[in-house]
Design a protein around this motif. Structure first.
Motif, PDB file in Angstrom:
ATOM      1  N   TRP A 169       0.851  -1.178   0.000  1.00 37.24           N
ATOM      2  CA  TRP A 169       0.000   0.000   0.000  1.00 37.24           C
ATOM      3  C   TRP A 169       0.895   1.238   0.000  1.00 37.24           C
ATOM      4  O   TRP A 169       1.991   1.224   0.561  1.00 37.24           O
ATOM      5  N   ASP A 172      -0.121   7.048   1.841  1.00 34.27           N
ATOM      6  CA  ASP A 172      -1.382   7.770   2.081  1.00 34.27           C
ATOM      7  C   ASP A 172      -2.594   6.840   2.091  1.00 34.27           C
ATOM      8  O   ASP A 172      -3.718   7.286   2.330  1.00 34.27           O
ATOM      9  N   GLU A 173      -2.380   5.542   1.822  1.00 29.91           N
ATOM     10  CA  GLU A 173      -3.480   4.577   1.850  1.00 29.91           C
ATOM     11  C   GLU A 173      -3.558   3.826   3.175  1.00 29.91           C
ATOM     12  O   GLU A 173      -4.519   3.108   3.432  1.00 29.91           O
ATOM     13  N   ARG A 175      -4.236   3.675   6.984  1.00 30.23           N
ATOM     14  CA  ARG A 175      -4.971   4.439   7.973  1.00 30.23           C
ATOM     15  C   ARG A 175      -4.265   4.424   9.326  1.00 30.23           C
ATOM     16  O   ARG A 175      -3.625   3.440   9.688  1.00 30.23           O
TER      17      ARG A 175
END
Length: 342
Positions: A169, A172-173, A175
């Motif tokens: 990922w 910014d993906e 969380r």
């Protein structure tokens, strides 16, 4: 053999080799379709124009995006040539930019994994060279590449004697915990509780043996389909959980857990009377006694193998059985007079 999902060039330093990517995973189990209740009519989905209601052919479909996500219904349409024009110049290359320690990458970052294979015989030597070097150094190659109209961050490393490429990922993906769950209250941990928790973890230590695990729901689904296909019904009597007294104190719960492990002979931290130490191990089919039985089957079959044979023998309720229960049921079914007479 399966078809590759990507073909291109893998480079590290001044070395390059042609490679193919193959999916390393696949889903199993019955394929489920949708039907109208009370009929055998399949439900079908069509691509239709939402304004006219008419079906649209695949060749006439293009992609687009909303210009302003927060306001209005204005879209911009993107033709295939528009998307191709923004691909990086080296869109068929997987270029390793550095080698990072394997333990630095948390599992949270991993998205999907592919096996990497050399495309041609001449690529075998640099392929083996890279695989061996990564095994010896404990590092992974960090690269980027384009696949399915997206750029991917990827880690290249050794896996089961070959190279694998695991997509990650993007930063910014990922969380942050505070963005998706309520805050966790602070708690004071004393040394006594922490020590008991550590003892329990050590008492439950086991080796990772994936063949010891199976998908019970998939097995039950297959049994249900088989039973309904023969006009039978099937039900499962779930085991009642063991009754335990209410434990109010965390320390008492930890002590009771340790006592339960000792009572059932499941170890107590891996200590032996002789002063040596060993880890409690999960059942290990691969470490079982080698050899075959009289019928040419492995002397100790894995649970997956037993489940398959139980299905062939039409043993009911096999999906809820433990490995030992499966072995006993399969053995009884093999020796049943009706089968022996065939």
């Amino acid at each position: 053999m399966v078809n590759p999902v990507w073909t291109g060039t893998l480079t590290f330093g001044m070395v390059s080799l042609s490679v193919r990517l193959y999916s390393a995973r696949e889903r199993h189990g019955p394929v489920m379709h949708q039907f109208q209740r009370g009929t055998s009519d399949r439900i079908r989905y069509k691509r239709v124009n939402e304004r006219t209601g008419k079906e649209v052919s695949r060749d006439d479909i293009v992609r687009g995006a909303r210009v302003d996500e927060d306001d209005g219904e204005d879209y911009v349409v993107l033709e295939p040539q528009d998307l191709e024009s923004i691909l990086p110049a080296r869109s068929r290359a997987m270029e390793i930019r550095g080698f990072v320690p394997r333990q630095q990458v948390d599992p949270l970052w991993y998205a999907a994994t592919y096996f990497v294979g050399p495309k041609e015989r001449a690529a075998a030597k640099p392929y083996r060279l890279l695989c061996s070097a990564l095994e010896r150094t404990g590092r992974l190659g960090l690269a980027t590449f384009i696949m399915r109209d997206r750029e991917h961050l990827v880690l290249v490393g050794p896996q089961q004697g070959v190279l694998s490429a695991s997509t990650l990922w993007w930063p910014d993906e990922i969380r942050a915990p505070e963005d998706v769950m309520p805050p966790i209250a602070e708690a004071d941990l004393n040394e006594s509780e922490l020590g008991l928790a550590e003892q329990l973890v050590e008492a439950m230590a086991a080796d990772w043996e994936p063949s010891d695990y199976s998908d019970a729901y998939e097995q039950r689904l297959e049994e249900l389909i088989e039973a309904k296909g023969k006009g039978r019904t099937i039900s499962y009597q779930e085991e009642e959980p063991e009754e335990r007294g209410t434990v109010v104190e965390l320390t008492d719960a930890l002590r009771e857990s340790l006592k339960d492990r000792k009572k059932n002979g499941k170890g107590s931290g891996g200590k032996q009377k002789g002063g040596g130490s060993t880890r409690a191990r999960a059942p290990s089919p691969r470490r079982a006694q080698e050899g075959e039985d009289a019928a040419g089957r492995p002397a100790r079959q894995t649970k997956k193998e037993l489940l398959k044979e139980a299905g062939d023998l039409e043993i009911q309720g096999r999906s809820k059985m433990s490995r030992d229960e499966l072995a006993e049921a399969v053995e009884e079914a093999r020796n049943a007079p009706s089968r022996a007479a065939r």
